[in-house]
Scaffold this motif. Structure first.
Motif, mmCIF file in Angstrom:
data_model
loop_
_atom_site.group_PDB
_atom_site.id
_atom_site.type_symbol
_atom_site.label_atom_id
_atom_site.label_comp_id
_atom_site.label_asym_id
_atom_site.label_seq_id
_atom_site.Cartn_x
_atom_site.Cartn_y
_atom_site.Cartn_z
ATOM 1 N N SER A 180 21.480 -3.024 -2.006
ATOM 2 C CA SER A 180 20.588 -1.883 -2.175
ATOM 3 C C SER A 180 19.620 -2.135 -3.334
ATOM 4 N N ALA A 181 18.558 -1.355 -3.359
ATOM 5 C CA ALA A 181 17.544 -1.539 -4.404
ATOM 6 C C ALA A 181 17.874 -0.692 -5.613
ATOM 7 N N LEU A 205 15.560 -0.733 -8.183
ATOM 8 C CA LEU A 205 14.210 -0.331 -8.591
ATOM 9 C C LEU A 205 13.256 -0.565 -7.439
ATOM 10 N N LYS A 206 12.418 0.432 -7.200
ATOM 11 C CA LYS A 206 11.440 0.270 -6.135
ATOM 12 C C LYS A 206 10.104 0.831 -6.605
ATOM 13 N N SER A 255 6.154 1.299 -5.747
ATOM 14 C CA SER A 255 5.232 1.241 -4.611
ATOM 15 C C SER A 255 3.797 1.465 -5.069
ATOM 16 N N SER A 308 3.532 -3.624 -5.727
ATOM 17 C CA SER A 308 4.798 -3.134 -5.181
ATOM 18 C C SER A 308 5.887 -4.158 -5.469
ATOM 19 N N VAL A 309 7.000 -3.668 -5.988
ATOM 20 C CA VAL A 309 8.093 -4.557 -6.371
ATOM 21 C C VAL A 309 9.415 -3.893 -6.005
ATOM 22 N N VAL A 310 10.332 -4.677 -5.496
ATOM 23 C CA VAL A 310 11.682 -4.167 -5.265
ATOM 24 C C VAL A 310 12.664 -5.062 -6.015
ATOM 25 N N GLN A 311 13.508 -4.452 -6.826
ATOM 26 C CA GLN A 311 14.577 -5.229 -7.457
ATOM 27 C C GLN A 311 15.898 -4.823 -6.836
ATOM 28 N N ARG A 312 16.645 -5.855 -6.388
ATOM 29 C CA ARG A 312 17.921 -5.545 -5.735
ATOM 30 C C ARG A 312 19.034 -5.473 -6.772
ATOM 31 N N ASP A 328 16.838 5.218 -6.179
ATOM 32 C CA ASP A 328 16.372 6.142 -5.145
ATOM 33 C C ASP A 328 15.827 7.467 -5.680
ATOM 34 N N GLU A 366 5.811 -14.069 -4.845
ATOM 35 C CA GLU A 366 7.160 -13.543 -5.038
ATOM 36 C C GLU A 366 8.113 -14.446 -4.272
#
Ligand SMILES: Nc1ncnc2c1ncn2[C@@H]1O[C@H](COP(=O)(O)OP(=O)(O)OP(=O)(O)O)[C@@H](O)[C@H]1O
Ligand SMILES: [Mg+2]
Lengths: 260, 326
Positions: free
Chosen positions: A2-3, A5-6, A8, A24-28, A65, A234
């Motif tokens: 799951s993420a 940090l997200k 957008s 936009s960045v997603v950290q898992r 979230d 990325e």
């Protein structure tokens, strides 16, 4: 996975300058994510968006979230984000230990009444705070200097102390802005194992900005590259090393520097 | 200058203070000491917000005045007991501190100083112009003395001992707060607000708290003064008074409790001791201040001393003394 940090489409504009441009960045959960890019690429500004020092001109930030885009910096610390600064910002007239104490939620959220009238329960609580902080000092190797004023510590140790202070807030995500800057080779090796310890033993997530490529490549699970506020690449360390756009951004640095 | 506040030294000073009314029946001397006590509380309270939390206030006399007028009015009009009046004065002054702080504590340094200065003037003008309640420039005479179980405490000696108790309570409370998590958070707000926020500290909350606590103690000093002197008028709560209190804090050493006490003692005694110089005394006094600020800008008790962190000691961590070279 799951993420944690997200981000957008985050944009940060300073007058005519777009320091962060539609990123936009997603950290898992569980990964060490690194942010690299030439000077002035917007890395620190991105951190300032995450921590709430600036409110993005556009875009949204989700942490676990939850939308934190409009939260104040201290509210984001409560949510579980903490940071270090590129230019060290310790409380220089406080001791090493006190720098951690003030960051501990049980210390800096002490109530007025309990601070005046508190007895054994307060003492127990404070003992726990001191113990927590001393454990962190042990981990970053500063236990022996806990009574030294922060300003009297050598530069490399001040950087470590900033990491310790960030940990004392009991975060889920720690943002490190060039933690290895000004450190020698040996210190960097220690830093590297410290960061790995923080993720493995303390189960914290790390997002880090660093200029030292060898350091970044060895420690990161994934890397994000910024140039002129834009996310240009990325991927895994090997992918980034061989990315044509990234190589150009770094090679072209001498030219773009003059334009600023 | 090195002054060591060891336990024996403190004990001797304390014993001498307790014995003073027994050795002198001179009301003039006691009177000076009581005024000194009032100023000690005023400088301690200003030190809390300015020295400790780093918020410069040039309107401290306003809170002193509010405490005085509130205390006097409720004692005169509603026959409220002095000790209850003390508490009410503290609450009302603290409330005004809160109301003033709400919009202004977002301002920094000079701006805050100017607003607090303006506030001080407004409060003074209210004392003068709200004549229906305050009797304007005529002031309020006949303010009652405290009574305990029907006995009126109207001697200087009684006020002298009450002042000592008040100072002790003030020092103990301030010490507790300064050495608590709250006190440490206040220090970080003074040092670097951005760094403070980055560890979860809300700067405005701690500035506000410092401001309210400071105003409340000034209010207590005001109510005590009103009863002691039994007549108050707007002329006591002027800008000059704010500056004098600030001078005490700065002279003693910003952020230092013993410093604020020493500052208040020196600045109440000096004009009396220099009285023989008649018209020149303020001149000489000013010159001394200038010399002091050049040779010892941190004040008598400032920076050179950093008190051990009681937070750690209370936690059972043993001896813990930080020091600043200086
Ligand atoms: N508060 C601000 N006001 C105006 N411009 C700013 C502000 N903060 C940053 N900038 C500009 O935004 C751009 C990005 O700066 P930033 O500090 O984020 O770069 P960086 O990637 O961290 O660089 P470095 O590697 O040198 O630390 C720079 O051109 C900088 O001058
Ligand atoms: Mg930067």
């Amino acid at each position: 996975m799951s993420a944690i940090l997200k981000v957008s489409n985050a944009t940060m504009q300073f007058g005519g300058l777009v320091a962060v441009d539609d990123v936009s960045v997603v950290q898992r959960e569980g990964e060490i994510l690194s942010l690299i890019g030439p000077n002035g690429a917007g890395k620190t500004t991105f951190f300032n968006l995450l921590t709430g020092v600036y409110k993005p001109t556009k875009g949204q930030i989700l942490f676990l979230d939850e939308d934190i885009t409009n939260l104040k910096p201290y509210e984001r610390v409560e949510k579980g984000i903490s940071r270090t600064f590129q230019n060290i910002r310790l409380f220089s007239e406080l001791t090493t230990l006190e720098n951690l104490l003030v960051a501990h939620p049980d210390c800096n959220r002490e109530g007025l009444i309990e601070s005046i009238f508190g007895r054994s329960k307060l003492i127990a609580k404070r003992s726990k705070v001191v113990e927590d902080c001393e454990n962190i000092l042990e981990m970053i190797g500063l236990k022996d200097q806990e009574l030294e004023l922060a300003t009297n510590l050598p530069y490399g140790k001040q950087r470590l102390l900033e990491i310790g202070r960030a940990l004392a807030t009991n975060p889920r995500l720690v943002l490190l802005d060039e933690p290895g800057a000004g450190m020698n080779g040996l210190e960097k090796e220690e830093l590297s194992s410290l960061i790995i310890n923080i993720t493995k033993k303390l189960n914290k997530n790390i997002l880090l900005i660093e200029h030292d490529m060898k350091f970044v490549m060895s420690i990161s699970d994934r890397i994000i590259v910024f140039d002129h506020g834009v996310k240009i690449a990325e991927g895994l360390p090997e992918e980034i090393q061989n990315n044509q756009q990234v190589i150009e951004a770094y090679l072209g640095r001498g030219i773009t520097d003059d334009e600023e | 200058m090195k002054i060591k506040l060891t336990k024996p030294v403190l004990a001797v000073v304390f014993a001498l203070l307790l014995a003073l009314p027994l050795v002198t029946t001179n009301n003039y001397v006691l009177h000076i000491f009581i005024s000194m006590g009032i100023y000690v509380i005023l400088s301690l309270s200003l030190n809390f917000v300015t020295g400790f939390a780093g918020q410069l206030s040039l309107g401290h006399a306003a809170f002193y005045g509010i405490g005085s007028y509130v205390g006097a009015l409720i004692m005169l009009n509603f026959h409220v007991n002095f000790f209850l009046a003390l508490i009410i004065s503290a609450v009302v002054s603290g409330l005004f501190g809160f109301l003033l702080g709400l919009p202004t504590l977002r301002l920094k340094g000079d701006y805050l100083a100017i607003v607090t200065l303006g506030f001080g003037e407004i409060v003074r003008l209210v004392f003068i112009n709200w004549a229906k309640v305050t009797r304007g420039p005529l002031g309020l005479p006949g303010i009652p003395k405290p009574t305990v179980f029907g006995v009126e405490l109207n001697t200087s000696m009684a006020f002298y001992y009450m002042a000592i108790v008040m100072i002790i309570v003030t020092v103990v409370i301030m010490n507790k707060i300064i050495n608590s998590g709250i006190g440490m958070a206040m220090q970080t707000v003074k040092a670097d607000e951005i760094a403070a926020e980055s560890v979860g500290i809300q700067p405005i909350k701690y500035k506000m708290l410092a401001f309210v606590i400071s105003s409340a103690f000034a209010g207590i000093a005001g109510c005590f003064y009103a009863s002691f002197i039994s007549y108050i008028s707007p002329t006591t709560f002027i800008y000059n008074t704010s500056v004098t209190i600030l001078a005490m804090v700065v002279l003693g050493g910003l952020g230092s409790i013993p410093g604020s006490i020493v500052g208040a003692v020196i600045l109440t005694l000096a004009p009396e001791l220099l009285r023989f110089l008649s018209n020149y005394r303020m001149l000489i006094f000013g010159a001394l201040m200038v010399v002091m600020m050049i040779y010892r800008p941190q004040g008598f008790w400032g920076a050179g001393k950093r008190v051990k962190n009681i937070y750690k000691i209370k936690a059972g961590g043993g001896k813990h003394v930080g020091h600043i070279k200086g």
